[in-house]
Design a protein around this motif. Structure first.
Motif, PDB file in Angstrom:
ATOM      1  N   ARG A 176      22.680 -25.980   6.480  1.00  0.00           N
ATOM      2  CA  ARG A 176      21.547 -26.443   7.286  1.00  0.00           C
ATOM      3  C   ARG A 176      21.740 -27.927   7.627  1.00  0.00           C
ATOM      4  O   ARG A 176      21.528 -28.345   8.776  1.00  0.00           O
ATOM      5  N   ASP A 177      22.166 -28.691   6.631  1.00  0.00           N
ATOM      6  CA  ASP A 177      22.437 -30.104   6.900  1.00  0.00           C
ATOM      7  C   ASP A 177      23.553 -30.258   7.921  1.00  0.00           C
ATOM      8  O   ASP A 177      23.492 -31.119   8.801  1.00  0.00           O
ATOM      9  N   VAL A 178      24.559 -29.414   7.785  1.00  0.00           N
ATOM     10  CA  VAL A 178      25.666 -29.480   8.739  1.00  0.00           C
ATOM     11  C   VAL A 178      25.157 -29.154  10.144  1.00  0.00           C
ATOM     12  O   VAL A 178      25.514 -29.819  11.119  1.00  0.00           O
ATOM     13  N   ALA A 179      24.311 -28.129  10.234  1.00  0.00           N
ATOM     14  CA  ALA A 179      23.764 -27.759  11.548  1.00  0.00           C
ATOM     15  C   ALA A 179      22.984 -28.931  12.148  1.00  0.00           C
ATOM     16  O   ALA A 179      23.134 -29.255  13.331  1.00  0.00           O
ATOM     17  N   LYS A 180      22.186 -29.584  11.339  1.00  0.00           N
ATOM     18  CA  LYS A 180      21.386 -30.705  11.840  1.00  0.00           C
ATOM     19  C   LYS A 180      22.278 -31.851  12.299  1.00  0.00           C
ATOM     20  O   LYS A 180      22.079 -32.440  13.360  1.00  0.00           O
ATOM     21  N   GLU A 228      13.488 -35.268  16.657  1.00  0.00           N
ATOM     22  CA  GLU A 228      13.184 -34.522  15.424  1.00  0.00           C
ATOM     23  C   GLU A 228      12.778 -33.083  15.685  1.00  0.00           C
ATOM     24  O   GLU A 228      13.176 -32.169  14.978  1.00  0.00           O
ATOM     25  N   ASP A 229      11.945 -32.922  16.690  1.00  0.00           N
ATOM     26  CA  ASP A 229      11.486 -31.576  17.027  1.00  0.00           C
ATOM     27  C   ASP A 229      12.684 -30.721  17.453  1.00  0.00           C
ATOM     28  O   ASP A 229      12.845 -29.573  17.014  1.00  0.00           O
ATOM     29  N   PHE A 230      13.534 -31.331  18.277  1.00  0.00           N
ATOM     30  CA  PHE A 230      14.721 -30.597  18.729  1.00  0.00           C
ATOM     31  C   PHE A 230      15.593 -30.190  17.545  1.00  0.00           C
ATOM     32  O   PHE A 230      15.997 -29.035  17.409  1.00  0.00           O
ATOM     33  N   VAL A 231      15.868 -31.149  16.692  1.00  0.00           N
ATOM     34  CA  VAL A 231      16.785 -30.882  15.579  1.00  0.00           C
ATOM     35  C   VAL A 231      16.192 -29.858  14.617  1.00  0.00           C
ATOM     36  O   VAL A 231      16.871 -28.938  14.166  1.00  0.00           O
ATOM     37  N   SER A 232      14.890 -29.998  14.322  1.00  0.00           N
ATOM     38  CA  SER A 232      14.318 -29.054  13.356  1.00  0.00           C
ATOM     39  C   SER A 232      14.186 -27.666  13.990  1.00  0.00           C
ATOM     40  O   SER A 232      14.490 -26.659  13.355  1.00  0.00           O
ATOM     41  N   GLN A 262      25.689 -42.705  12.615  1.00  0.00           N
ATOM     42  CA  GLN A 262      24.981 -42.032  13.696  1.00  0.00           C
ATOM     43  C   GLN A 262      23.917 -41.060  13.213  1.00  0.00           C
ATOM     44  O   GLN A 262      22.910 -40.871  13.886  1.00  0.00           O
ATOM     45  N   THR A 263      24.128 -40.450  12.094  1.00  0.00           N
ATOM     46  CA  THR A 263      23.231 -39.351  11.730  1.00  0.00           C
ATOM     47  C   THR A 263      22.437 -39.576  10.451  1.00  0.00           C
ATOM     48  O   THR A 263      21.451 -38.885  10.210  1.00  0.00           O
TER      49      THR A 263
END
Lengths: 716, 716
Positions: free
Chosen positions: B493-497, B508-512, B150-151
């Motif tokens: 940060r990776d975990v947050a994403k 992408e915009d949302f995630v970043s 999924q990610t």
């Protein structure tokens, strides 16, 4: 009704004009430096003495008398008389030679004053005495007293002040060439009119001496460290002698930078080998000549085997061999040699290590009249560097700090950046070399080591510009250098305030606003030029604008920004940790461990010591790339804030200086944006990450910025 | 023409609606946690297996099968069949018991997986194998595989992943009381329906177990550390047994907090003296009973002689005496004792030192099935603390970190504050106790010491609220705790994403944007609540809003903010340096020297370790007072930025969660201002300095803020 209102308006206008700083001239052009504003704090009114008592006569006493009369009369708007016999209500200035004054002081406290210290003490009969062991000490006390009258908020009727300078020798280094240009000078041509000397004596010489004496500076190296051998020709020595004569009553000695190859270039010898008997004799003869012409000559400053300058290494000799040979020549006359540690060659893998590597093995080999002059940081006067690792480590050699007052790397005289914070950060840094609290201050001022000489030098920012320094606020850097050389424990915020009051206004809002701006200004420059420990990103040669991309075929690698920032697809920064060049090992614990570990390393030095990935996580939750963008933009915002603050103060400053500073601040904002865009866009070509949209959008395009050629014509 | 345009618009609308996250429900209420969004990255489309091969049957395999079928079918919109004989194109899940699978792995790599590790490897015939030594390991591998599909942005057709957890025991601590309330819980009442148990089994129990298993959590302490003795009554053990049964196939063991006085309160003994034979026997009998009812019971968590709880000190015995007595009772069954080091008494001069002072003398005295549970910081879950000095120093005792996922001191479930950065900062801190790079991670996960047990605990933020955690973004703290317990080296940060993608959207915009917000959010809370190392400024009892002024007659001084901030006319902060309480001496070098010296101490901990004058100059050119004002206001600006960022993302999130988060963010901004104004205005009464006008003007008046009474009704 109408008429009365008009009168009120007129009265307001009149009183307003009365309140503007008295300067004795219509246009306030900055030429009066920190003597410009002669407002008096209301609290000090009652401190005005009725008489000035000076029992002695001399050139220096004449200066004391004139300064006191001029200032007291201006400040208090009254006619303070100079008397010859002590009366109640007098201000007495004298030395320990005057026994009628010394009764108020213990022998031990007078002894501790040394050559330059002074005491200001209110004694019986409402008399205040300024006493020192020397006339120059008395002069320093006089300037101190006048400054107190003008700026102090304290009650001045019961004074008891003891001041002893931190360093014996407090020097300006002028990088002035004999052709009148100034290397890294941004305030016009050289003060020294060599062509006209010795016949014509510019009034600027005395004004310069007075300014220096007022803040305690007592030596000037007149010429560039990249020294022309000509300076040692008799012709030039005679010119120097005239300048020395003007300086003498102000307590300022002249020093000269000498070219190590002088014996061959102007002496006709076949070489300048320090082991050669002819060379040794040549220097002995030259020293004798110098002291014949200038009996109180201070000594030599030498840049040897550095950036193409000749030196003892040319003959297989060490720096110690060279320095000692010169020291022996000057020794009979009390002269000293200031030998610069600023050496590096393009072969090393880390320029920051070389000064230490080259000088540490020589520790203990120098004569007692040699002092090693070490730049504050290990590279070269960057907006921020760690301290040079030599401080505190060369335990058997006397060291003196070299600071740069002229802003070679901090926006020339175009950017407002108060260097008091830079100087203080350096002086306050703990070397730990002799345990806790052995700061740079303490390892250089004699508190820790039994130094035969204590000294500090600042590379001057002074030129022929009307305002001396190119930027009205650049005068503050000359001022704060002098003040810290006198007392390295001072609060530089207090110095900034004091300078603002003397230079501009006593208005509380003005002083508090602009002292905040000054205090923050150096960090703003760091932010928009070289945040997080970056350094040496500036353009080739001129050292002004940003050129992190700069590549010049065949150039020394250690003169190129890429040598220092080492940007790549992985990250940014110079790995000087134990996994890199191990420059950290040159520092004492715990500094070594602190600098070695990115988690302990102060963020402001992070990329100085470490090459870190673009996604390196800082403790504030930002990754390195975002933090970099943030800091660059913060610098721009700070510069904008400075401009806005200045613009709110329009009615508190004379219009001429207001406009001139306003124009400079607008330039600074424009160039802060230039720096930010250039660096962020260039580093982005490596990081391949977007600039966070909530931060900023670049104004420029990288390609356009790369094409920019800097116009050097308005600088030396 | 007109019609065509209309069609295009309709098509756009249709495709837009197709792109909204599929959730299987109309209102997206957060109840599905990180299972909410089932978008698939286009890159992983070709990674869909044709078959699922599971040779074994069990409760756990049923879960594996269901998760794979549900997820693969949803993700790829196709019907992936479960087969009984291996075919090409299969995803095979099994354990090392299945010899047809182990041929693709070496014995040594399988051995290194331990109980919980797994390998995901693509082998021949386009088969991918998830293998582990246990079914639970296979379950973890399954969740990992689904998450990757999924990610991940990587090509998933050639997998070779080896995962072994950092800690053996990855626990949630529930501070849930038997009456259904949750101490420091901000998400409704307790999950555990003690009244209904054992008859009625809430579906939430399994949903909870699934969520935990998906991130690797393998243990739950069901009840509050301030434990009711009743939990050990047979009646309650039978209820616990039902929960344990639901948890078992998900690999989650139950643990209980026990009250040290249980033998006297519920056992009818005269006391609970750990040296008493009756008491020892009572615990042995109780352990036997527990293990009869719950054969895989994990062990006890004990808060003893802390904040009024009973303990061995009541009988003149040490913590070791008490812990060992319990450990001996559990030992025959493989149970462990987690003994909390959170002790302090009001007599000490520095609460931050007491846990160390009390436990260090006991180092080496604990049984091998005792583990000392130590809070991350030396005080109590503040927005920022240094690490507890016990980590790395108790070299002969096994230690486990206790983190707080629930935000007792960081704005409850009202403020968005991602704790991944806090947890990681703590885990990454170098203790230096065994030399460089002996971080908290390494001294607790068995890398440095030969620990008999490795464990980590997080105090849960879970309740009966529909979205489990009160704030949609608070789910991320549960998630990141689990991920770090599994792998303490992860980038948070990776975990947050990853969490954002699974919970909200792949945009992408949302995630970043939102990962940047999350990463900065804890620092924002630090800034507007307790910048520069301040701590414990919150209100009495509730720990929510600011009450730096709080004084309550007769209260324990160490429960009052003034004990911690020590504001006075001179300055601010707690002097824990060598000139103060010397708490710094509890740390290994170079931390000790770094914390001891304000010039080296990280600014974010400055006032934790030092009492500094209001005019203390920081390296950035600001004085302490100005920096304090700056940071408080920066926190407000950050919160405002979070709100603005969220508002730009309206079309990227479902409307329900968008509005709920929006409302929370508005609250956060309002309360950030409340914190800023309260603290700055209060400290201003000591500093007597103006708030720099370029920063902010307070919205509130101090007198009004002091009168505010916090309404606790919407919290437990």
């Amino acid at each position: 009704m109408y008429n009365k209102a008009l009168i009120v308006i007129l009265l307001v206008l009149v009183s307003t004009s009365l309140c503007t700083p008295a300067t004795g001239q219509t246009k306030i052009d900055g030429s009066q430096l920190w003597f410009t504003n002669t407002e008096l704090n209301a609290e000090t009114i009652k401190a005005c003495p009725d008489y000035i008592y000076l029992s002695q006569k001399s050139e220096t006493y004449n200066i004391i008398k004139k300064e006191l009369q001029d200032n007291l009369n201006t400040l208090f708007n009254k006619d303070v008389k100079v008397i010859k016999k002590l009366k109640p209500g007098s201000l007495c200035v004298g030395t320990t030679a005057q026994k009628n004054l010394t009764t108020y002081f213990s022998d031990s406290e007078l002894k501790e004053l040394g050559n330059d210290g002074f005491i200001i003490r209110t004694v019986k009969n409402n008399n205040t005495i300024i006493i020192a062991n020397t006339e120059i000490g008395a002069l320093y006390g006089t300037y101190h007293y006048i400054r107190l009258l003008q700026t102090s908020k304290d009650d001045l009727v019961n004074l008891n002040i003891v001041e002893v300078p931190s360093y014996d020798r407090r020097l300006l280094n002028h990088w002035d060439n004999l052709n009148g240009t100034v290397e890294r000078g941004y305030a016009g041509h050289s003060l020294w009119q060599w062509d006209e000397l010795p016949a014509t004596i510019s009034p600027r010489y005395e004004a310069y001496a007075r300014a220096n004496a007022s803040i305690g500076i007592n030596g000037s190296v007149l010429n560039n460290v990249n020294a022309s051998p000509d300076i040692l020709k008799t012709e030039y020595l005679n010119k120097v002698s005239v300048i020395a004569k003007v300086f003498r009553p102000y307590g300022i000695k002249v020093y000269l930078s000498v070219n190590f190859a002088s014996p061959s270039v102007i002496g006709g010898l076949s070489d300048a080998n320090p082991k050669s008997a002819d060379v040794i004799q040549w220097w002995k003869d030259k020293a004798k000549e110098i002291y014949t012409i200038i009996p109180d000559f201070g000594g030599f400053l030498v840049k040897a085997n550095s950036e193409g300058q000749p030196g003892p290494n040319d003959y297989g000799c060490t720096h110690a061999d060279g320095a000692n040979m010169l020291a022996d020549a000057l020794q009979p006359y009390g002269g000293i040699v200031m030998w610069r540690a600023f050496v590096y060659n393009p072969k090393g893998n880390d320029r920051a290590k070389q000064s230490y590597d080259e000088f540490m093995p020589l520790d203990g080999q120098f004569r007692s009249n040699v002092i090693i002059q070490v730049k504050n940081g290990p590279v070269d006067f960057q907006p921020r560097e760690p301290i040079s690792s030599l401080f505190g480590q060369m335990k058997h050699t006397t060291l003196m700090p070299e600071l740069q007052i002229t802003k070679e790397y901090l926006g020339f005289s175009d950017h407002l950046s108060f260097l008091g914070t830079l100087f203080k950060e350096f002086l306050d840094t703990d070397t730990y070399t002799e345990g806790r609290n052995t700061t740079v201050s303490k390892v250089t001022d004699g508190s820790v080591f039994n130094d035969s000489i204590t000294a500090i030098a600042g590379v001057a920012n002074i030129g022929l510009d009307t305002n001396w320094c190119g930027h009205h606020f650049a005068q503050a850097n000359w001022y704060v250098f002098g003040k810290l050389a006198w007392n390295n424990q001072l609060s530089v915020r207090d110095v900034a305030k004091e300078w603002l009051m003397q230079t501009f206004s006593h208005d509380e809002d003005f002083v508090s606003s602009m002292s905040r701006v000054m205090m923050e200004s150096r960090e703003a420059v760091v932010n928009y030029m070289t945040p997080l420990g970056l350094h040496h990103l500036m353009g080739w040669g001129h050292h002004y604008g940003p050129e992190p991309w700069c590549v010049i075929e065949g150039a020394r690698p250690d003169w190129l920004p890429t040598y220092y920032h080492k940007a790549d697809s992985i990250g940014l920064g110079f790995n000087r940790s134990s996994t890199g060049t191990n420059a950290v090992a040159q520092y004492a614990e715990p500094l070594k461990s602190v600098y070695d570990d990115p988690k302990l390393c102060p963020e402001e030095l992070l990329l100085w010591f470490h090459h870190l990935p673009w996604d390196y996580e800082l403790n504030n939750g930002k990754d390195l790339w975002t933090e970099l963008c943030y800091r660059y933009n913060l610098g721009v915002e700070q510069a904008q804030q400075f401009e806005e603050t200045w613009n709110t103060l329009q009615n508190k400053v004379d219009m001429d200086r207001f406009k001139e500073v306003q124009q400079k601040l607008a330039t600074q904002v424009r160039e802060a944006i230039w720096w930010r865009d250039a660096c962020v866009l260039y580093f982005q070509t490596f990081s391949d990450r977007p600039i966070p949209h909530e931060l900023f959008k670049p104004v420029h395009k990288l390609e356009d910025l790369k094409k920019l050629k800097f116009n050097m014509t308005h600088h030396n």
